[in-house]
Motif scaffolding. Structure first.
Motif, PDB file in Angstrom:
ATOM      1  N   SER A   1      17.684  14.615 125.296  1.00 27.46           N
ATOM      2  CA  SER A   1      16.623  14.139 124.255  1.00 27.46           C
ATOM      3  C   SER A   1      16.737  14.981 122.833  1.00 27.46           C
ATOM      4  O   SER A   1      17.588  15.768 122.871  1.00 27.46           O
ATOM      5  CB  SER A   1      15.387  14.813 124.930  1.00 27.46           C
ATOM      6  N   ALA A   2      16.084  14.625 122.018  1.00 25.65           N
ATOM      7  CA  ALA A   2      16.139  15.470 120.572  1.00 25.65           C
ATOM      8  C   ALA A   2      15.271  16.625 120.750  1.00 25.65           C
ATOM      9  O   ALA A   2      15.466  17.538 120.147  1.00 25.65           O
ATOM     10  CB  ALA A   2      15.285  14.536 119.773  1.00 25.65           C
ATOM     11  N   THR A   3      14.330  16.532 121.731  1.00 27.06           N
ATOM     12  CA  THR A   3      13.819  17.839 122.022  1.00 27.06           C
ATOM     13  C   THR A   3      14.438  18.885 122.494  1.00 27.06           C
ATOM     14  O   THR A   3      14.582  20.160 122.185  1.00 27.06           O
ATOM     15  CB  THR A   3      12.430  17.811 123.204  1.00 27.06           C
TER      16      THR A   3
ATOM     17  N   THR B   1       8.792  18.847 117.502  1.00 27.92           N
ATOM     18  CA  THR B   1       9.454  19.841 116.468  1.00 27.92           C
ATOM     19  C   THR B   1       8.876  21.207 116.627  1.00 27.92           C
ATOM     20  O   THR B   1       9.821  22.228 116.415  1.00 27.92           O
ATOM     21  CB  THR B   1       9.137  19.094 115.148  1.00 27.92           C
TER      22      THR B   1
ATOM     23  N   ASP C   1      15.562  17.607 111.512  1.00 21.44           N
ATOM     24  CA  ASP C   1      14.839  16.814 112.615  1.00 21.44           C
ATOM     25  C   ASP C   1      14.986  15.335 112.200  1.00 21.44           C
ATOM     26  O   ASP C   1      14.278  15.099 111.413  1.00 21.44           O
ATOM     27  CB  ASP C   1      13.389  17.223 112.870  1.00 21.44           C
TER      28      ASP C   1
ATOM     29  N   ALA D   1      15.149  12.642 113.870  1.00 22.60           N
ATOM     30  CA  ALA D   1      14.688  12.034 115.020  1.00 22.60           C
ATOM     31  C   ALA D   1      14.350  10.324 114.552  1.00 22.60           C
ATOM     32  O   ALA D   1      14.582   9.570 115.399  1.00 22.60           O
ATOM     33  CB  ALA D   1      13.501  12.461 115.700  1.00 22.60           C
ATOM     34  N   HIS D   2      13.882  10.315 113.456  1.00 21.17           N
ATOM     35  CA  HIS D   2      13.461   8.874 112.813  1.00 21.17           C
ATOM     36  C   HIS D   2      14.644   8.406 112.030  1.00 21.17           C
ATOM     37  O   HIS D   2      14.635   7.341 111.310  1.00 21.17           O
ATOM     38  CB  HIS D   2      12.398   8.902 111.841  1.00 21.17           C
TER      39      HIS D   2
ATOM     40  N   SER E   1      17.394  11.457 117.732  1.00 22.01           N
ATOM     41  CA  SER E   1      16.812  10.908 118.925  1.00 22.01           C
ATOM     42  C   SER E   1      17.020   9.611 119.327  1.00 22.01           C
ATOM     43  O   SER E   1      16.989   8.778 118.302  1.00 22.01           O
ATOM     44  CB  SER E   1      15.066  11.044 118.892  1.00 22.01           C
TER      45      SER E   1
ATOM     46  N   GLN F   1      15.583   8.183 122.024  1.00 17.55           N
ATOM     47  CA  GLN F   1      14.433   8.033 122.920  1.00 17.55           C
ATOM     48  C   GLN F   1      14.107   6.414 122.813  1.00 17.55           C
ATOM     49  O   GLN F   1      14.550   5.706 121.758  1.00 17.55           O
ATOM     50  CB  GLN F   1      13.163   8.903 122.425  1.00 17.55           C
TER      51      GLN F   1
ATOM     52  N   LYS G   1      13.091   4.619 119.225  1.00 21.03           N
ATOM     53  CA  LYS G   1      13.595   4.941 118.066  1.00 21.03           C
ATOM     54  C   LYS G   1      14.737   4.090 117.627  1.00 21.03           C
ATOM     55  O   LYS G   1      14.729   3.031 118.325  1.00 21.03           O
ATOM     56  CB  LYS G   1      14.302   6.422 118.285  1.00 21.03           C
TER      57      LYS G   1
ATOM     58  N   TYR H   1       1.576  11.509 111.766  1.00 23.06           N
ATOM     59  CA  TYR H   1       0.892  11.679 113.345  1.00 23.06           C
ATOM     60  C   TYR H   1      -0.148  12.470 112.949  1.00 23.06           C
ATOM     61  O   TYR H   1      -0.615  12.745 111.728  1.00 23.06           O
ATOM     62  CB  TYR H   1       1.960  13.034 113.632  1.00 23.06           C
TER      63      TYR H   1
HETATM   64  C1  LIG Z   1      10.761  11.390 119.022  1.00 16.59           C
HETATM   65  C2  LIG Z   1      10.664  12.803 118.022  1.00 16.59           C
HETATM   66  C3  LIG Z   1      11.216  13.907 118.677  1.00 16.59           C
HETATM   67  C4  LIG Z   1      11.436  14.094 120.024  1.00 16.59           C
HETATM   68  O1  LIG Z   1      12.661  13.177 120.578  1.00 16.59           O
HETATM   69  P1  LIG Z   1      12.834  13.270 122.018  1.00 16.59           P
HETATM   70  O2  LIG Z   1      14.277  12.358 121.984  1.00 16.59           O
HETATM   71  O3  LIG Z   1      11.736  12.211 122.693  1.00 16.59           O
HETATM   72  O4  LIG Z   1      12.997  14.450 122.910  1.00 16.59           O
HETATM   73  C5  LIG Z   1      11.223  15.045 117.698  1.00 16.59           C
HETATM   74  N1  LIG Z   1      10.869  14.999 116.547  1.00 16.59           N
HETATM   75  C6  LIG Z   1      10.529  13.754 115.849  1.00 16.59           C
HETATM   76  C7  LIG Z   1      10.065  13.771 114.707  1.00 16.59           C
HETATM   77  C8  LIG Z   1      10.224  12.594 116.739  1.00 16.59           C
HETATM   78  O5  LIG Z   1       9.990  11.482 116.193  1.00 16.59           O
END
Ligand SMILES: *Cc1c(COP(=O)(O)O)cnc(C)c1O
Length: 378
Positions: A55-57, A89, A156, A158-159, A180, A182, A185, A324
């Motif tokens: 995961s990105a986490t 994050t 980060d 992720a997006h 990410s 996920q 995404k 968010y």
């Molecule tokens: C989805 C997301 C994460 C976490 O990603 P995972 O792969 O679900 O752990 C972190 N930061 C942002 C901004 C995200 O949108």
């Protein structure tokens, strides 16, 4: 017909063929497709290093930990970050006994460099920048300020799968970039992430930490010669955070279509922008920074009486999201509330309209007509 916020789209037959390779070979774990996916990702992004994780986490957590270890950060040291992000994050800063210090966002909903500078203290070690919705915001100014103040930079992303800035994948200036994969995404697998370090030594370290601190992965061992292939050392109390070949198999297919998929997202956003152009000043579209070719992970607007608009959209079978709520609205971060007025007010105004590859021009008209009806009744 309902219009949900996100619907992931997979090239099913191609994904199944890649997964079949894993099953037939008898290799679904770390190595094999995970290495292939890392190689393809490096080619695609131009990064020197990339390590695939679950995961990105996990990636953000390891980015913080590796930088803390290699740069000698201490308990209580500070990382400047945004309060307008997925909690993941900011949790990753707390995992390592560091302190998230919130700075406000700008009109892109990304970290505002001017406010960021004001939050620097003698304990500040790094900045964590979130590319909201795929946007680079004022990332380049943040890079400059980090250099000037000797701060590390974590992106980060992720997006941001597929985002370009001046035509290039941004992040080469950062210490670590985390993506990410996920399920919702832009490059969906089911769960997955990628951490891309600038320094080879940090990439080497993260590969050990993501697999319990073991200094050799199973695949290398199985392919090694001789009777000592079982032999390894454990150098750290690491984690079980690495990705697996089934997720990498899906990722390999999705990556082939990432630019094509993002181009369609961009088309959908253009249709939204055209339809909302004459809607009046009550509604504003969150802009994309100049020179940024955004992945368009989200299409965001800001609206007064946001919850009423959400309710009206829901009544019409349209299910947007909110990305968010300000993190200081949550109990775990409540102690820091009141420090970021723009993020606070935007947290009550923003809506992410449905955006996914199965949507059509007609869907955009349906959604924007409801928004126009709402504005007319304001
Ligand atoms: C989805 C997301 C994460 C976490 O990603 P995972 O792969 O679900 O752990 C972190 N930061 C942002 C901004 C995200 O949108």
């Amino acid at each position: 017909m309902n219009i949900p916020l996100f619907v992931p789209t997979y090239r099913v037959d191609e994904c199944l063929a890649e997964i079949r390779d894993c099953l037939e070979k008898g290799w679904t774990g770390l190595g094999y497709k995970t290495i292939e996916f890392e190689e393809r990702w490096k080619e695609y992004t131009g990064f020197q290093h990339a390590h695939f994780l679950h995961s990105a986490t996990a990636g953000l957590s390891l980015a913080v930990e590796v930088l803390k270890m290699t740069k000698g950060w201490k308990k209580g040291d500070e990382i400047i970050t945004t309060p307008l992000t997925f909690v993941s994050t900011n949790h990753t800063i707390r995992y390592h006994a560091l302190k998230p210090v919130f700075a406000d966002v700008d009109h892109y909903l990304c970290l505002d460099p001017d406010d960021m500078v004001k939050r620097i203290t003698p304990k500040t070690r790094a900045v964590l920048f979130v590319g909201m919705s795929g946007n680079t915001g004022q990332y380049e100014r943040v890079v400059e300020l980090c250099k000037q103040h000797g701060l590390a930079l974590i992106l980060d992303a992720a997006h941001m799968a597929g985002t370009r800035l001046h035509g290039c994948i941004p992040g080469k200036e950062a210490d670590a970039v985390v993506y990410s994969f996920q399920a919702v995404k832009n490059l969906p697998t089911a769960d997955g992430g990628m951490v891309c370090f600038h320094e080879a030594a940090q990439d080497h370290l993260v590969r050990k930490l993501s697999w319990l601190g073991i200094n050799k992965d199973t695949y290398t061992r199985t392919n090694a010669e001789g009777q000592y292939r079982w032999l390894y050392d454990v150098e750290h109390v690491g984690y079980k955070y690495h990705g697996n070949s089934i997720m990498a198999a899906i990722g390999l297919v999705q990556l082939r279509y990432l630019d094509q998929d993002n181009a369609y997202r961009k088309q959908l956003c253009t249709w939204y922008e055209q339809a909302l152009a004459d809607v009046g000043p009550a509604i504003s579209v969150i802009p994309v920074a100049p020179d940024c070719d955004s992945s368009r992970h989200l299409f965001m607007i800001s609206a007064p009486a946001r919850n009423e608009l959400l309710a009206l959209l829901n009544e019409n079978g349209i299910f947007p999201g909110v990305h968010y709520r300000i993190n200081t609205a949550y109990r775990m971060y409540r102690h820091a509330r009141g420090q970021c007025p723009i993020a606070e007010s935007m947290s009550d105004r923003i809506i992410s309209l449905p955006l996914h590859l199965r949507m059509t021009y007609a869907d955009i008209q349906t959604i924007t007509n409801v928004i126009k009806q709402y504005v007319n009744n304001l």
